[in-house]
Scaffold this motif. Structure first.
Motif, short mmCIF file in Angstrom:
data_model
loop_
_atom_site.label_atom_id
_atom_site.label_comp_id
_atom_site.label_asym_id
_atom_site.label_seq_id
_atom_site.Cartn_x
_atom_site.Cartn_y
_atom_site.Cartn_z
N VAL A 4 -0.65 8.10 7.36
CA VAL A 4 0.58 7.33 7.13
C VAL A 4 0.24 5.85 6.97
O VAL A 4 -0.54 5.30 7.75
CB VAL A 4 1.56 7.52 8.31
CG1 VAL A 4 2.76 6.59 8.18
CG2 VAL A 4 2.02 8.97 8.37
N TYR A 5 0.81 5.23 5.95
CA TYR A 5 0.59 3.80 5.71
C TYR A 5 1.93 3.06 5.72
O TYR A 5 2.95 3.58 5.27
CB TYR A 5 -0.09 3.58 4.35
CG TYR A 5 -1.57 3.89 4.35
CD1 TYR A 5 -2.50 2.91 4.62
CD2 TYR A 5 -2.01 5.18 4.08
CE1 TYR A 5 -3.86 3.18 4.63
CE2 TYR A 5 -3.37 5.48 4.08
CZ TYR A 5 -4.28 4.48 4.35
OH TYR A 5 -5.63 4.76 4.36
N VAL A 103 0.57 -5.64 1.22
CA VAL A 103 -0.51 -5.12 2.07
C VAL A 103 -0.10 -3.77 2.66
O VAL A 103 1.01 -3.63 3.18
CB VAL A 103 -0.84 -6.10 3.22
CG1 VAL A 103 -1.94 -5.52 4.11
CG2 VAL A 103 -1.28 -7.45 2.67
N PHE A 104 -1.01 -2.81 2.57
CA PHE A 104 -0.83 -1.50 3.20
C PHE A 104 -1.81 -1.37 4.36
O PHE A 104 -2.96 -1.78 4.26
CB PHE A 104 -1.09 -0.36 2.21
CG PHE A 104 -0.03 -0.20 1.17
CD1 PHE A 104 1.10 0.56 1.42
CD2 PHE A 104 -0.16 -0.80 -0.08
CE1 PHE A 104 2.09 0.72 0.45
CE2 PHE A 104 0.81 -0.65 -1.05
CZ PHE A 104 1.95 0.11 -0.79
N ASP A 105 -1.33 -0.79 5.45
CA ASP A 105 -2.22 -0.49 6.57
C ASP A 105 -1.58 0.61 7.41
O ASP A 105 -0.36 0.82 7.37
CB ASP A 105 -2.47 -1.72 7.44
CG ASP A 105 -3.67 -1.53 8.37
OD1 ASP A 105 -4.80 -1.80 7.93
OD2 ASP A 105 -3.47 -1.09 9.52
N LYS A 106 -2.42 1.30 8.19
CA LYS A 106 -1.92 2.38 9.04
C LYS A 106 -1.12 1.84 10.22
O LYS A 106 -0.38 2.58 10.85
CB LYS A 106 -3.09 3.23 9.54
CG LYS A 106 -3.82 3.97 8.43
CD LYS A 106 -5.02 4.72 8.98
CE LYS A 106 -5.79 5.40 7.85
NZ LYS A 106 -7.01 6.10 8.36
N LYS A 215 3.96 5.25 2.59
CA LYS A 215 3.32 6.42 1.97
C LYS A 215 2.62 7.24 3.04
O LYS A 215 2.25 6.70 4.10
CB LYS A 215 2.34 5.98 0.88
CG LYS A 215 1.21 5.06 1.35
CD LYS A 215 0.33 4.68 0.19
CE LYS A 215 -0.82 3.77 0.65
NZ LYS A 215 -1.71 3.39 -0.43
N PRO A 216 2.48 8.55 2.87
CA PRO A 216 2.95 9.29 1.69
C PRO A 216 4.47 9.48 1.72
O PRO A 216 5.04 9.63 2.80
CB PRO A 216 2.24 10.64 1.83
CG PRO A 216 2.04 10.79 3.30
CD PRO A 216 1.78 9.41 3.83
#
Length: 248
Positions: A4-5, A103-106, A215-216
Motif C-alpha cells: 500500500v502506498y 511523493v509516494f511512500d508506504k 495505490k493499489p
C-alpha cells in the motif's frame, strides 16, 4: 498482497527571481511580474530531477534502509536513485507557471515530510544567488566604511599635535568613528535578516499525511482479480476439453 502506498502533493508557484533581488527593490517600474516565467520554471524542474536533490533526500530520509537496499551491494547507488525517482515526480500544473511535487511512500507521514523537504531544498537553491549578491553588497559597503574609518583615524592623528583643535575635533571624529563602526554592524544584521525573510516560492498548501491510500486502487485490484479468474477458468476448461478429446 500488493504493498500500500500513500500520496502527498504540494502545489507551488515560483516567484520571479528579480522580485526578491535587492538590486531591484527600489525600482518603481521594474518591468516584470510577480511570478516566474517559463525559463525559471524549467530551471526548477531541472533541480527537481537532479542527482543532488535525489541523494540529499536519500541521505535525509535513510532511503537505502526504507527501500531495503544495502549500500555494499553492486549498483546500490543506481538502484536507490531509480527507486527514489520512481516514487517522486515534479511536473508542471495545467495552469501556467505552477509546479507540483508528488511523493509516494508506504508511510503517509513520510510521504508528506518528503514532499515538504523537496520544497525546502528548491527554496534553498533559489536563495543561493541572492545570498551571493547580498554578500557582494555587504563587502562593497564594508570596504567603503573601512576607508572612511581609516580617513577618520588619520585626521585624529594629524590633529593631536595641534592643541587648538583637540578639544572639539577629536571628540567629533571619535563619534564619527564609533558611528561608522556601528553602521557596519547594523548593515550586516539587516542583510542577514533580509536573506532569511526572502520568499522564493508561493506554496498553496504544505503537504499533509494522506488519510486514504493512493495505490493499489481497489477497482483495479478487483478488475485484475476478475480477469485473472477468467483466464484461469479458460485454461482449466481448455485442459479439460483436451483430456476429454483424448479419451474419446
Amino acid at each position: 498482497m500488493l504493498p500500500v502506498y500513500y500520496k502527498s502533493v504540494v502545489i507551488f508557484y515560483p516567484f520571479d527571481p528579480r522580485s526578491y533581488d535587492p538590486r531591484f527593490a527600489l525600482v518603481k517600474n521594474p518591468g516584470f511580474g510577480i511570478y516566474a516565467g517559463e525559463q525559471e520554471v524549467e530551471r526548477i524542474l531541472a533541480v527537481g530531477e537532479s542527482r543532488e536533490l535525489a541523494f540529499y533526500m536519500i541521505e535525509k530520509f535513510n532511503l537505502y534502509q526504507r527501500y531495503n537496499i544495502k549500500k555494499s551491494e553492486a549498483k546500490a547507488e543506481k538502484r536507490v536513485f531509480d527507486e527514489f525517482m520512481s516514487q517522486v515526480t515534479i511536473k508542471k500544473t495545467p495552469l501556467a507557471g505552477g509546479l507540483e511535487v508528488i511523493v509516494f511512500d508506504k508511510d503517509a507521514k513520510i510521504a508528506a515530510d518528503m514532499a515538504n523537504e523537496i520544497i525546502k531544498f528548491i527554496d534553498k537553491k533559489n536563495r543561493e544567488p541572492i545570498s551571493i549578491i547580498n554578500n557582494q553588497i555587504l563587502r562593497g559597503y564594508l570596504k567603503s566604511q573601512e576607508e572612511k574609518v581609516k580617513d577618520i583615524q588619520k585626521l585624529i592623528e594629524n590633529l593631536k599635535p595641534n592643541q587648538n583643535y583637540t578639544a572639539f575635533n577629536t571628540d567629533f571624529l571619535a563619534n564619527e568613528y564609533i558611528y561608522n563602526y556601528t553602521k557596519l554592524s547594523d548593515v550586516q544584521q539587516e542583510l542577514k535578516v533580509l536573506d532569511e525573510k526572502i520568499e522564493t516560492l508561493y506554496i498553496l498548501e504544505p503537504a499533509k499525511p494522506a488519510l486514504d491510500k493512493a495505490k493499489p486502487l481497489k477497482s483495479i485490484v478487483i478488475l485484475v482479480g476478475v480477469m485473472s479468474s477468467m483466464i484461469i477458468i479458460f485454461i482449466i476448461i481448455s485442459i479439460a476439453e483436451s483430456f476429454s478429446k483424448r479419451e474419446g
